[in-house]
Design a protein around this motif. Structure first.
Motif, PDB file in Angstrom:
ATOM      1  N   ARG A  50      -3.975   1.957   0.708  1.00 20.21           N
ATOM      2  CA  ARG A  50      -4.458   1.860  -0.663  1.00 20.21           C
ATOM      3  C   ARG A  50      -5.641   2.813  -0.878  1.00 20.21           C
ATOM      4  N   GLY A  51      -6.463   2.934   0.158  1.00 18.49           N
ATOM      5  CA  GLY A  51      -7.565   3.891   0.074  1.00 18.49           C
ATOM      6  C   GLY A  51      -7.041   5.307  -0.087  1.00 18.49           C
ATOM      7  N   ILE A  52      -5.998   5.649   0.680  1.00 22.50           N
ATOM      8  CA  ILE A  52      -5.415   6.991   0.572  1.00 22.50           C
ATOM      9  C   ILE A  52      -4.848   7.195  -0.828  1.00 22.50           C
ATOM     10  N   ALA A  53      -4.164   6.169  -1.341  1.00 27.58           N
ATOM     11  CA  ALA A  53      -3.602   6.276  -2.691  1.00 27.58           C
ATOM     12  C   ALA A  53      -4.707   6.525  -3.711  1.00 27.58           C
ATOM     13  N   GLN A  54      -5.846   5.827  -3.537  1.00 26.17           N
ATOM     14  CA  GLN A  54      -6.961   6.030  -4.464  1.00 26.17           C
ATOM     15  C   GLN A  54      -7.540   7.426  -4.335  1.00 26.17           C
ATOM     16  N   LEU A  55      -7.541   7.954  -3.103  1.00 26.91           N
ATOM     17  CA  LEU A  55      -8.008   9.332  -2.927  1.00 26.91           C
ATOM     18  C   LEU A  55      -7.079  10.305  -3.647  1.00 26.91           C
ATOM     19  N   ILE A  56      -5.753  10.060  -3.532  1.00 27.21           N
ATOM     20  CA  ILE A  56      -4.785  10.970  -4.160  1.00 27.21           C
ATOM     21  C   ILE A  56      -4.970  10.971  -5.678  1.00 27.21           C
ATOM     22  N   THR A  57      -5.156   9.772  -6.261  1.00 25.84           N
ATOM     23  CA  THR A  57      -5.288   9.710  -7.723  1.00 25.84           C
ATOM     24  C   THR A  57      -6.735   9.899  -8.166  1.00 25.84           C
ATOM     25  N   GLU A  58      -7.660  10.045  -7.237  1.00 27.21           N
ATOM     26  CA  GLU A  58      -9.098  10.169  -7.510  1.00 27.21           C
ATOM     27  C   GLU A  58      -9.602   9.012  -8.370  1.00 27.21           C
ATOM     28  N   GLY A  59      -8.989   7.839  -8.190  1.00 31.57           N
ATOM     29  CA  GLY A  59      -9.455   6.652  -8.903  1.00 31.57           C
ATOM     30  C   GLY A  59      -8.941   6.506 -10.322  1.00 31.57           C
ATOM     31  N   ASP A  81      -0.946   3.606 -10.704  1.00 34.66           N
ATOM     32  CA  ASP A  81      -2.166   2.797 -10.714  1.00 34.66           C
ATOM     33  C   ASP A  81      -2.459   2.412  -9.263  1.00 34.66           C
ATOM     34  N   ALA A  82      -3.262   3.248  -8.595  1.00 37.48           N
ATOM     35  CA  ALA A  82      -3.455   3.066  -7.150  1.00 37.48           C
ATOM     36  C   ALA A  82      -4.132   1.742  -6.833  1.00 37.48           C
ATOM     37  N   ASN A  83      -4.936   1.220  -7.756  1.00 39.96           N
ATOM     38  CA  ASN A  83      -5.632  -0.036  -7.473  1.00 39.96           C
ATOM     39  C   ASN A  83      -4.687  -1.230  -7.479  1.00 39.96           C
ATOM     40  N   ASN A  84      -3.677  -1.191  -8.351  1.00 39.17           N
ATOM     41  CA  ASN A  84      -2.883  -2.405  -8.582  1.00 39.17           C
ATOM     42  C   ASN A  84      -1.423  -2.305  -8.194  1.00 39.17           C
ATOM     43  N   ALA A  85      -0.866  -1.083  -8.076  1.00 43.65           N
ATOM     44  CA  ALA A  85       0.566  -0.973  -7.780  1.00 43.65           C
ATOM     45  C   ALA A  85       0.866  -1.632  -6.438  1.00 43.65           C
ATOM     46  N   ALA A 127       0.833  -1.201   0.000  1.00 46.27           N
ATOM     47  CA  ALA A 127       0.000   0.000   0.000  1.00 46.27           C
ATOM     48  C   ALA A 127       0.874   1.260   0.000  1.00 46.27           C
ATOM     49  N   VAL A 128       2.018   1.205   0.720  1.00 43.83           N
ATOM     50  CA  VAL A 128       2.915   2.369   0.729  1.00 43.83           C
ATOM     51  C   VAL A 128       3.477   2.598  -0.672  1.00 43.83           C
ATOM     52  N   MET A 129       3.769   1.492  -1.399  1.00 38.47           N
ATOM     53  CA  MET A 129       4.202   1.640  -2.795  1.00 38.47           C
ATOM     54  C   MET A 129       3.168   2.412  -3.601  1.00 38.47           C
ATOM     55  N   ALA A 130       1.897   2.016  -3.446  1.00 37.24           N
ATOM     56  CA  ALA A 130       0.832   2.682  -4.199  1.00 37.24           C
ATOM     57  C   ALA A 130       0.758   4.160  -3.830  1.00 37.24           C
ATOM     58  N   MET A 131       0.902   4.463  -2.519  1.00 40.77           N
ATOM     59  CA  MET A 131       0.839   5.857  -2.085  1.00 40.77           C
ATOM     60  C   MET A 131       1.996   6.665  -2.647  1.00 40.77           C
ATOM     61  N   THR A 137       1.142  12.481  -9.097  1.00 41.93           N
ATOM     62  CA  THR A 137       0.269  13.665  -9.049  1.00 41.93           C
ATOM     63  C   THR A 137       1.098  14.945  -8.971  1.00 41.93           C
ATOM     64  N   LEU A 138       2.247  14.897  -8.266  1.00 47.88           N
ATOM     65  CA  LEU A 138       3.057  16.116  -8.156  1.00 47.88           C
ATOM     66  C   LEU A 138       3.668  16.502  -9.499  1.00 47.88           C
ATOM     67  N   VAL A 139       4.242  15.531 -10.249  1.00 49.57           N
ATOM     68  CA  VAL A 139       4.828  15.920 -11.542  1.00 49.57           C
ATOM     69  C   VAL A 139       3.739  16.367 -12.519  1.00 49.57           C
TER      70      VAL A 139
END
Lengths: 332, 323
Positions: free
Chosen positions: A137-146, A241-245, A77-81, A88-90
């Protein structure tokens, strides 16, 4: 001296890796062929190094945690985040170094959070890190907005797909980390302290080791390693890819550490052997892909091979064939 | 004459008497929509397209996100029934366990339309189901390849979806059906890429190594666009030109594949339309207007897109849908 080198070479992990590579070669005769293409090495062996690097990096962080009798389930999950933050920053126009630094900072913060739960609040590691495994993983999905956040930043893409002296960048980063962390734990007393805490935390504390600080360090390192792996994986597909990374990679990392001979009960550990464990896993994965077996067999083949590797390492096998990980020389 | 038809007639009569408006007009209706969640880009696009369609038709859409849980969907449907909505759309998260709640909807005389997945329940419990035909999607992709290579020898590598998942099984079957009569086309290798970009890339790398550096591969067929995007990167890394040296055909029609088609790196994609709500609203409109019972299974179109179909424009149309 020669005998020592020989006994090190004859360790079961190396034998297992050679065995898996030989099986791959039998299934696919060109497995060892390496060519030079577009300024980089090209071949199945290079794929093993490249694809194995993220799990190897996770294992480098994980081995310290497991040596303290802990476990870090949150690394996937940390990888995804981390990937989500960097991407998102770049995309938002920040320069790549800022994005990478932010992603590493997120990894460090996650690791320290885990360490805080384990060291200060005394929560069992498997439960403590499960929190972040689910929430992260939920946080990562929030960051990428899905979305899968795609980017064209050359620096991030280089980290994921570039090459250095012909070798894939991911493998070079993993090797650098391996050397760095091995020196850190073996040329200082750090490794010994980690093992002491893993064997008996109370006794280690009584002996004067600041075990809380030490736990914070190892979980922090695991978080940073996960962030590095996350940046590599995002750079590789030019998108976060927040769902799969990193999905289920924590299990591969734990398996790599275990194949590397480190006990889940803590204590003695080896960083290079954990990396070797990661390479064994990846050699199997790549072998399955080039072998042409139908995909329904993937998991069965993998399970059978892992079972074999674990048998080779079992105490029974080591009594028959004494090639266990050598205990460090003591004054005897 | 069964109860549904009677109800339909009654409802149709009532609508005709009360509104007297256009036959297809469903504006002012209140329709509840129980969505599974937002686990994939396609799902998010389906939600936004459903909202668009509702707005265009003046429907008051009540949206409920179930976050992948059937119990939430059942709660949402019960809520809709209690509110007395005019119809309910459900994208069911699982196939079983719907009898009770759908019977309640039936007793309340609220028509239910299933979106994009079927369920194991008596057919009289819902008005109709709107879904794509996954086998057809595979068949359209295969037919494109048959036409494209026009009799020349062609070795295809296949990137399957997650092993055992229904899209993977059906899209594989459809493709195989389409190429069955073309003896020049053979599937040389087939592996799972788990529907993800990174696995698609990794598997394609391995295929390229085991096929003489890619020289023996004429086309790659991916069960979804994300794996195709990963495969395109692997082909480029191997020093080949995707779209020319190796043809790329996939399914879903997500925005990123249109960027690749516009750049000449992918050749074709088959759309899995996120517009399941449009046909559902049409069926409801006809049902309310004169009691027309729709077919039990409405199949959405599986449209093929190639470089000739304005890929850049398609990208612009899709990029804000939430994919």
């Amino acid at each position: 001296m020669t005998r020592r080198i020989l006994s090190r070479l004859a360790n079961p992990q190396l034998l297992a890796l050679v065995g898996v590579l030989l099986i791959n070669w039998l299934l696919f005769p060109n497995f060892f062929r390496i060519t030079w293409q577009d300024g980089r090495l090209f071949g199945s062996l290079i794929d093993v190094l490249n694809r194995g690097a993220p799990v190897a990096i996770l294992a480098i962080g994980m081995v310290g945690v497991i040596a303290t009798k802990g476990v870090d389930l949150s690394v996937g999950a940390v990888m995804a985040m981390a990937g989500a933050v960097a991407a998102t920053l770049v995309v938002a126009g920040y320069p790549a170094p800022v994005a990478v630094a932010a992603a590493l900072a997120v990894g460090l913060a996650c690791g320290l959070w885990n360490g805080f739960l384990v060291a200060v609040l005394d929560i069992q590691p498997i439960v403590a890190t499960l929190v972040l495994m689910v929430a992260g993983r939920g946080i990562a999905q929030l960051i990428t907005e899905g979305f899968i956040v795609t980017f064209t930043d050359p620096v991030l893409i280089f980290i994921g797909t570039g090459s250095f002296l012909g070798f894939p960048m991911a493998a070079v980063i993993a090797l650098a980390l391996l050397v760095l962390v091995t020196l850190l734990v073996r040329k200082t007393a750090l490794g010994l302290f980690i093992e002491a805490v893993g064997v008996n935390r109370a006794a280690a504390s009584l002996a004067g080791i600041r075990s809380r600080m030490l736990l914070l360090y190892v979980y922090g390192l695991s978080g940073v390693c996960a962030a590095i792996a996350g940046i590599i994986v995002a750079g590789d597909i030019r998108g976060a890819d927040a769902n799969n990374a990193g999905l289920w990679l924590e299990l591969d990392a734990i398996l790599a550490v275990v194949i590397g001979g480190t006990s889940l009960l803590g204590g003695r550990f080896s960083v290079p052997l954990a990396v070797l464990g990661a390479l064994i896993i990846q050699a199997m994965n790549t072998g399955i892909l080039v072998s042409g077996f139908p995909p329904e067999f993937n998991l069965i083949v993998k399970a059978a091979l892992i079972f074999l590797v674990l048998i080779i390492q079992s105490p029974l096998a080591s009594r028959i064939m004494p090639t266990r990980m050598p205990v460090r020389e003591t004054s005897k | 004459m069964n109860i549904i038809t009677k109800l339909a007639l009654a409802a149709g009569l009532a609508t005709a008497l009360s509104s007297g408006a256009l036959a297809q007009d469903i504006s002012g209706k209140v329709i509840g929509f129980s969505q599974i969640g937002s686990e994939s880009g396609w799902r998010a696009a389906e939600t936004s397209v459903t909202r668009q369609q509702a707005e265009e038709r003046g429907v008051d859409l009540k949206f409920a996100d179930a976050q992948q849980k059937q119990e939430n969907q059942i709660k949402a449907i019960r809520g809709f029934i209690a509110q007395g909505v005019d119809a309910i759309l459900v994208a069911p998260v699982v196939a079983t366990g719907w009898e009770d709640v759908l019977s309640e909807a039936k007793e309340a005389e609220i028509p239910v339309v299933l979106l994009d997945r079927g369920i194991d329940a008596p057919e009289d419990l819902y008005l109709t189901s709107v879904a794509s035909d996954q086998v057809l999607e595979g068949r359209v992709a295969g037919q494109w390849l048959v036409d494209e290579v026009a009799g020349e020898e062609c070795n295809v590598v296949e990137l399957q979806g997650t092993v055992g998942s229904s899209p993977a099984i059906n899209r594989k079957q459809g493709f195989e059906e389409a190429i069955a009569d073309a003896s020049n086309i053979t599937i040389a290798q087939s592996q799972t890429g788990d529907f993800t970009r990174s696995k698609g890339k990794e598997v394609m790398e391995a295929f390229l190594k085991s096929s003489n550096g890619g020289a023996d591969i004429c086309a790659v067929y991916a069960h979804n666009d994300d794996m195709a995007v990963g495969a395109i990167q692997a082909i480029k890394d191997a020093g080949l030109a995707p779209g020319e040296d190796i043809l790329v055909v996939s399914i879903d029609a997500v925005p990123d594949i249109f960027t690749a088609i516009a750049a000449g790196e992918a050749n074709a994609t088959v759309e899995l339309t996120p517009n399941m709500a449009g046909p559902a609203f049409d069926a409801l409109a006809a049902y309310w207007a004169d009691g027309t019972m729709p077919e039990k299974f409405i199949i959405t179109e599986s449209k093929l897109y190639t470089a000739a179909d304005d890929p850049q424009g398609e990208y612009e149309r899709r990029k804000d849908l939430g994919y």
